[in-house]
Design a protein around this motif. Structure first.
Motif, short mmCIF file in Angstrom:
data_model
loop_
_atom_site.label_atom_id
_atom_site.label_comp_id
_atom_site.label_asym_id
_atom_site.label_seq_id
_atom_site.Cartn_x
_atom_site.Cartn_y
_atom_site.Cartn_z
N ASN A 1 57.85 -20.19 -34.39
CA ASN A 1 56.46 -20.15 -33.94
C ASN A 1 55.80 -21.48 -34.21
O ASN A 1 55.91 -22.04 -35.30
CB ASN A 1 55.71 -19.04 -34.67
N LEU A 2 55.07 -21.94 -33.21
CA LEU A 2 54.35 -23.20 -33.35
C LEU A 2 53.14 -22.98 -34.26
O LEU A 2 52.36 -22.06 -34.06
CB LEU A 2 53.90 -23.68 -31.97
N VAL A 3 53.01 -23.82 -35.30
CA VAL A 3 51.88 -23.68 -36.21
C VAL A 3 50.81 -24.70 -35.86
O VAL A 3 49.65 -24.35 -35.71
CB VAL A 3 52.34 -23.86 -37.67
N SER A 4 51.21 -25.94 -35.73
CA SER A 4 50.20 -26.94 -35.40
C SER A 4 50.84 -28.11 -34.66
O SER A 4 52.04 -28.36 -34.78
CB SER A 4 49.52 -27.44 -36.68
N VAL A 5 50.01 -28.79 -33.90
CA VAL A 5 50.40 -30.02 -33.22
C VAL A 5 49.42 -31.08 -33.67
O VAL A 5 48.22 -30.93 -33.48
CB VAL A 5 50.34 -29.88 -31.69
N VAL A 6 49.92 -32.12 -34.31
CA VAL A 6 49.04 -33.15 -34.85
C VAL A 6 49.37 -34.46 -34.18
O VAL A 6 50.53 -34.85 -34.09
CB VAL A 6 49.23 -33.27 -36.38
N SER A 7 48.33 -35.13 -33.67
CA SER A 7 48.60 -36.39 -33.00
C SER A 7 47.74 -37.52 -33.56
O SER A 7 47.80 -38.63 -33.09
CB SER A 7 48.39 -36.26 -31.50
N SER A 8 46.93 -37.21 -34.56
CA SER A 8 46.12 -38.28 -35.14
C SER A 8 45.72 -37.88 -36.54
O SER A 8 45.91 -36.73 -36.97
CB SER A 8 44.88 -38.54 -34.29
N VAL A 9 45.18 -38.84 -37.27
CA VAL A 9 44.75 -38.57 -38.62
C VAL A 9 43.38 -39.23 -38.80
O VAL A 9 43.08 -40.24 -38.18
CB VAL A 9 45.80 -39.11 -39.61
N ASP B 1 37.13 -42.26 -39.11
CA ASP B 1 37.58 -42.64 -37.77
C ASP B 1 38.90 -41.94 -37.46
O ASP B 1 39.76 -41.80 -38.33
CB ASP B 1 37.79 -44.16 -37.67
N GLU B 2 39.04 -41.56 -36.21
CA GLU B 2 40.30 -40.95 -35.80
C GLU B 2 41.30 -42.04 -35.49
O GLU B 2 41.02 -42.99 -34.76
CB GLU B 2 40.09 -40.07 -34.57
N SER B 3 42.45 -41.92 -36.11
CA SER B 3 43.49 -42.93 -35.92
C SER B 3 44.73 -42.25 -35.37
O SER B 3 45.43 -41.54 -36.09
CB SER B 3 43.79 -43.61 -37.26
N PRO B 4 44.99 -42.40 -34.06
CA PRO B 4 46.13 -41.69 -33.47
C PRO B 4 47.47 -42.27 -33.92
O PRO B 4 47.56 -43.45 -34.27
CB PRO B 4 45.93 -41.89 -31.96
N PHE B 5 48.48 -41.41 -33.92
CA PHE B 5 49.84 -41.88 -34.21
C PHE B 5 50.35 -42.72 -33.05
O PHE B 5 49.94 -42.54 -31.91
CB PHE B 5 50.81 -40.70 -34.37
N PHE C 1 44.14 -37.54 -44.91
CA PHE C 1 44.64 -38.85 -45.27
C PHE C 1 44.55 -39.09 -46.78
O PHE C 1 43.51 -38.81 -47.39
CB PHE C 1 43.83 -39.91 -44.51
N VAL C 2 45.61 -39.60 -47.39
CA VAL C 2 45.57 -39.96 -48.81
C VAL C 2 45.63 -41.48 -48.94
O VAL C 2 44.73 -42.10 -49.47
CB VAL C 2 46.71 -39.30 -49.60
#
Lengths: 218, 479
Positions: B93-101, B106-110, B143-144
């Motif tokens: 099962n798909l839990v999450s799709v992450v394409s940025s942090v 500010d959003e910083s895409p991968f 983000f850490v």
């Protein structure tokens, strides 16, 4: 045929065979007398080579698997025979061809005899090693490998001594001529391979010519 | 006549179809380095595509990570990371799709993320390759910190920092394989500070190559491999916190296990070193030796290597014996086009194919399970029960060398030296045979020493007696 009923001939064969043991331990004296004093015989040399072949086959088949990696599925005794006979033959021819140019005294027969007699320690040690391999363990294998190396070294030394004596050479000249002999053996093999491939090409040519004629003419 | 031949053809056709099926999916190598077919140890149980998860096709997926029941896929070409969970029924099962942090609001895409690692504390580490950074995120993707190009003289100024693969060991040290870095893995401490390099491959070249190189022209030389240490293709962490590395150069050791000092501590006691295929041809344009693109280690210290050349998975036990090899290049389920990553979940395997854009899950068959149980029993020191399982394995595959050796080992411990010798000899296990033979020889000597002494005694005493009696007889006659 007269030999086999002649008691003196058998006596001579026994003496000359026995002489191989003397050659092992007194190489310089031994090889000198072997040809110059007629202490050796071709019959004895043949027997030694034959025994060497037999021992080699036994070694490959009977040695404990701890000390030998041989896939019995692909074992071929004929190849083993060839592996011993062919080098002896090649060495004899190449060495004779070379030493006649380098004023060696030995005849082809002498060279053959010297090589055969030089195989004696290899035969004896290997025969012992076959039995030994079946009573020692893998950890004690050092004994086995030392013996194996010793056999080869001893035989090599005897061949050098033999060549030196029968050709009446100095040591440096013997080593030089032996090295050249090995090159000569390579040349002979090369010429044979070229010759056979040419012959087979020629045969193939005439066969195809014959077939062509059959197709066209008839 | 024509009719008959046609009839024959019709009869033969179905037969032909049966025989054209590939039969060598799973195999092993024997003592003579010859391939031996074997029952399947792994079978594909799930074939996961992006579309089947409802997020559109993957594009050039490069990275894969599994911890617990969580599967992470780096869908590099789509600049996103997918997190799946496997439930008890084995559904993904798909839990999450992450394409940025989010960094400082500010959003910083991968940008082409190539690998992800989930630490034991739940923190995520991502090699965001084309952004030239390694990201550390907490378990909720917050983000850490990020690691960028280290300010160190060992790292050339004009060279880009392209982190590709990474692992984090138990002490929180981060090991990064960066592209074009051949000094080994880049090591960062748990605050993200650059520490140094670890475990460089030794430079290897042979003399003939060297001669060729010295006589060839500049243009030829450029096409040749350089004599430099080889980059690793992938890294993995095993159960004890050691780092497994693979390299796909076809040179050096294809797989190594590094300790904290960067020394190779992999055990190589098998017939051959773990190098993948031992005998290979040049079929269908596929040539050369196996090139390991990834490695993953199991709980029982077995490890599986993923071969890029022929799409095969090679599994070795903790001693370096090949357990089984399977797979091939192709479009079918269980076959691969371009292998990139391999991970394990328990004993199940996940294999990622970048060109087919698919993730395949393999599960152990009964046969494979038996082998692994026998290995575990053996590792736990229960030789007898492992021998019983090996007997079962032999019933399924009479060509399984490890089973013979396992039975021999148990026999040796039970004092049945002759049986041990027999089984060891069958599979050319020299060290074991030597041991068994030594014990057998001792036993034999103890049992038969009196016979030998008796025979020797007779041989010495009898002639002496005869001599003595003759002497006596003579004396009597003379007297």
């Amino acid at each position: 045929m007269i030999y086999f009923t002649d008691k003196a001939w058998w006596q001579h064969l026994r003496d000359t065979l026995k002489y191989s043991l003397y050659v092992c331990t007194h190489p310089l004296d031994g090889f000198w007398d072997l040809v110059h004093e007629k202490r050796g015989s071709i019959a004895a040399a043949n027997i030694i080579v034959f025994v060497a072949v037999v021992v080699e086959i036994l070694r490959l088949t009977l040695t404990n698997f701890l000390f030998i990696s041989i896939n019995m599925e692909f074992f071929n005794a004929i190849i083993v025979v060839m592996r011993i006979i062919l080098p002896i033959f090649l060495w004899t021819v190449a060495n004779w061809g070379l030493t006649t140019l380098m004023d060696g005294k030995g005849k082809m027969v002498d060279i053959y005899m010297a090589i055969a007699y030089a195989l004696t320690p290899y035969v004896i040690i290997n025969a012992v090693m076959i039995v030994l391999s079946r009573v020692i363990t893998f950890e004690e294998g050092a004994i086995y490998w030392v013996l194996a190396g010793f056999a080869v070294l001893w035989t090599g030394m005897l061949i050098l001594a033999g060549m030196m004596m029968i050709h009446d050479y100095s040591l440096t000249k013997t080593i030089l001529s032996s090295l050249l002999t090995i090159v000569g053996m390579g040349v002979i093999v090369f010429v044979f391979v070229v010759f056979f491939s040419l012959v087979s090409d020629a045969v193939a040519y005439f066969i195809s010519l014959y077939k062509e004629i059959l197709f066209r003419v008839i | 006549m024509k009719k008959i031949s046609l009839l024959l053809l019709v009869c033969i056709l179905p037969l032909l179809h049966v025989f054209s099926e590939p039969t060598k999916y799973t195999y092993n190598y024997d003592f003579w380095s010859e391939q031996v077919v074997s029952p399947d140890a792994y079978r594909p149980s799930a074939y996961i595509l992006g579309t089947s998860l409802g997020v559109g096709n993957f594009r050039e997926p490069q990275g894969l990570f599994v911890r617990g029941n969580r599967v992470y896929i780096c869908d590099s070409g789509n600049n996103r990371i997918l997190k799946l969970e496997v439930n008890e029924e084995g559904e993904h099962n798909l839990v999450s799709v992450v394409s940025s942090v989010i960094i400082d609001g500010d959003e910083s895409p991968f940008n082409y993320p190539m690998d992800i690692f989930e630490n034991r504390d739940g923190c995520l580490y991502i090699t965001d390759t084309n952004n030239h950074r390694v990201l550390k995120l907490d378990e909720d993707w917050n983000f850490v910190y990020s690691i960028t190009k280290p300010d160190d003289e060992s790292f050339e100024e004009n060279m880009e920092f392209l982190p590709v693969k990474l692992v984090v060991d138990f002490a929180g040290r981060i090991f990064v394989q960066a592209r074009n870095v051949n000094k080994g893995l880049m090591e960062f401490d748990n605050r993200g500070e650059f520490v140094g390099y670890m475990g460089a491959n030794k430079v290897k070249f042979n003399f003939i190559d060297y001669i060729w190189k010295s006589i060839s022209t500049q243009a030829q030389r450029e096409r040749m491999d350089l004599f430099i240490p080889i980059e690793y293709s992938n890294v993995a962490l095993d159960n004890d916190g050691f780092v497994y590395v693979s390299n796909s150069s076809g040179q050096a050791d294809p797989v190594r296990r590094l300790n904290a000092m960067g020394q190779d501590i992999l055990i190589r006691n098998g017939y051959e070193k773990p190098i993948g295929d031992l005998a290979y041809g040049n079929a269908g344009g596929i040539l050369g030796r196996s090139r390991f693109i990834d490695v993953t280690a199991f709980e029982n210290d077995s490890y599986a290597c993923f071969d890029r050349t022929r799409g095969r998975i090679f599994m070795y036990d903790f001693q370096g014996n090949l357990l089984y090899a399977f797979g091939s290049v192709g479009n079918k389920e269980g076959y691969f086009l371009q292998p990139v990553a391999l991970e394990k979940m328990g004993y199940a395997l996940y294999a990622l194919d970048s060109r087919a854009s698919a993730l395949t899950r393999f599960d152990l068959t009964g046969y494979g399970q038996m082998i692994n149980t026998a290995l575990n029993e053996y590792k736990a020191g229960r030789y007898e029960s492992s021998a019983e399982i090996w007997e079962q394995v032999l019933k399924m595959n009479g060509n399984y060398d490890l089973a013979y050796i396992g039975i021999g080992r148990a026999a040796l411990r039970q004092g049945d030296y002759q049986k041990a010798m027999k089984y060891y000899k069958l599979k050319h296990f020299r060290v074991g045979y030597g041991k068994a033979f030594q014990l057998y020889r001792k036993q034999w000597m103890e049992e038969n020493l009196w016979k030998i002494l008796l025979i020797l005694g007779i041989l010495i005493i009898v002639p002496a007696l005869i001599k003595y009696s003759i002497k006596i007889g003579k004396e009597i006659r003379e007297a």
